[in-house]
Write an enzyme that holds these catalytic residues in place. Structure first.
Site, PDB file in Angstrom:
ATOM      1  N   GLU A 164       0.839  -1.204   0.000  1.00 18.32           N
ATOM      2  CA  GLU A 164       0.000   0.000   0.000  1.00 18.32           C
ATOM      3  C   GLU A 164       0.872   1.253   0.000  1.00 18.32           C
ATOM      4  OE1 GLU A 164      -2.912   2.500   2.957  1.00 18.32           O
ATOM      5  OE2 GLU A 164      -2.981   0.309   3.137  1.00 18.32           O
ATOM      6  N   SER A 175       0.242  -9.442   7.142  1.00 17.23           N
ATOM      7  CA  SER A 175      -0.972  -8.630   7.296  1.00 17.23           C
ATOM      8  C   SER A 175      -0.707  -7.533   8.305  1.00 17.23           C
ATOM      9  CB  SER A 175      -2.141  -9.514   7.751  1.00 17.23           C
ATOM     10  OG  SER A 175      -3.226  -8.714   8.186  1.00 17.23           O
ATOM     11  N   ASN A 177      -2.545  -5.041   9.485  1.00 15.16           N
ATOM     12  CA  ASN A 177      -3.547  -4.787  10.532  1.00 15.16           C
ATOM     13  C   ASN A 177      -3.553  -5.898  11.571  1.00 15.16           C
ATOM     14  OD1 ASN A 177      -6.330  -6.463  10.190  1.00 15.16           O
ATOM     15  ND2 ASN A 177      -5.371  -6.195   8.203  1.00 15.16           N
TER      16      ASN A 177
END
Length: 313
Positions: free
Chosen positions: A132, A226, A228
């Protein structure tokens, strides 16, 4: 037969899939239904090994770069977003692209373009190397600088107008500290109109914080890449509760449960909910006597699918 001590499981809610993850997975599934394989996906569609394996079994082919995709083939951009350079490469290779970028990541990209157009130096708060972050940096590479910590902020040397953006999956409390450091160093700094950290990340962090406070041990279901999910483990640990990130029930170490009477359980936004059910079953086999849920929010958000996959329903 060994007697196990009574043990309870406290499920955090919300947990598991968020709307952006559900949308991204459904795009690939519908393409496979409509066109069959192979459907090429740049990077992991979401950061979860079980999701990736399930889609691979149906005909999805995950690649690191578009150079691995045949000219003219169908390609999907992952939920984490891509830079303009990647979009240009897809066009040059005549790829039929379906964009599974989470709309909340798309919002950050739009903000980056807007801030760059007004001449700002943009400070992006995020983790180096995350997909991202790489995609967002690509929107204005000459005008953006990445920071991860308060110390990074203190080392900045910027003249002229400054604005900031954040990765969507950061820890809320730690990000607030970095933003405060930015505001101290650059009193005129401008941020996004609304928080960049997504609702699902925030909701899962609030839930795990409250569950961790009532637990002897926390387990978070999610893959190691991941962001989060990792932040949820860190959050529990910062509150003083031992915590572990596991991909599935097979990674539970019974030694973790020694002397534990309450287990807090959640899952990152890219982890399938059925994995949580399997962890509960594994914990029950190890002596759990009760399962309850602690709910801190109810999520009703859903994102629209691209027209190309909506047509055939």
């Amino acid at each position: 037969m060994t007697e196990h001590p009574p043990r309870s499981v406290l499920l955090a809610s919300p947990r598991s899939f968020c709307a952006g993850v559900e949308r991204a997975i459904e795009i690939v599934e519908r393409l496979l239904d409509q066109r069959g394989g192979p459907i090429y996906v740049r990077k992991q569609i979401v950061h979860n090994v079980h999701v990736v394996r399930a889609l691979e079994a149906r005909g999805a082919v995950f690649v690191e770069e578009l150079s691995e995709v045949p000219f003219g083939a169908t390609a999907v951009f992952s939920a984490h977003g891509v830079s303009p350079a990647v979009r240009a490469e897809a066009q040059a290779r005549s790829l039929d692209v379906l964009d599974a970028t989470c709309p909340l990541v798309t919002k950050v990209h739009a903000e980056a373009r807007r801030f760059a157009e007004r001449g700002d130096t943009i400070v992006l708060i995020g983790h180096a190397g995350h997909e991202e972050v790489e995609g967002t940096l690509g929107e204005a590479p000459e005008q953006m600088v990445l920071v991860e910590t308060v110390a990074d902020v203190e080392a900045l040397e910027i003249t002229g107008p400054v604005s900031y953006l954040t990765q969507t999956t950061l820890a809320v409390d730690e990000t607030a500290e970095v933003v405060e450091a930015l505001e101290r160093k650059f009193p005129q700094v401008r941020g996004p109109g609304s928080d960049d950290i997504c609702y699902a990340t925030t909701n899962r962090q609030i839930a795990i914080r409250e569950v961790a406070a009532r637990s002897d041990l926390v387990l978070v279901v999610g893959s190691k890449n991941s962001s989060n999910s990792v932040r949820m483990v860190e959050l529990a640990e910062r509150g003083g509760t031992p915590a572990h990130l596991i991909d599935d029930a097979s990674e539970i170490d019974p030694a973790w449960l020694a002397g534990v009477t309450s287990v807090g359980l959640s899952a990152g936004a890219s982890a399938p909910p059925e994995l949580v059910d399997e962890v509960v079953a594994a914990l029950e086999a190890l002596g759990t006597v009760s399962v309850s849920t602690h709910t801190t929010a109810t999520e009703t958000i859903a994102f629209t699918l691209p027209l190309a996959v909506r047509r055939a329903g």
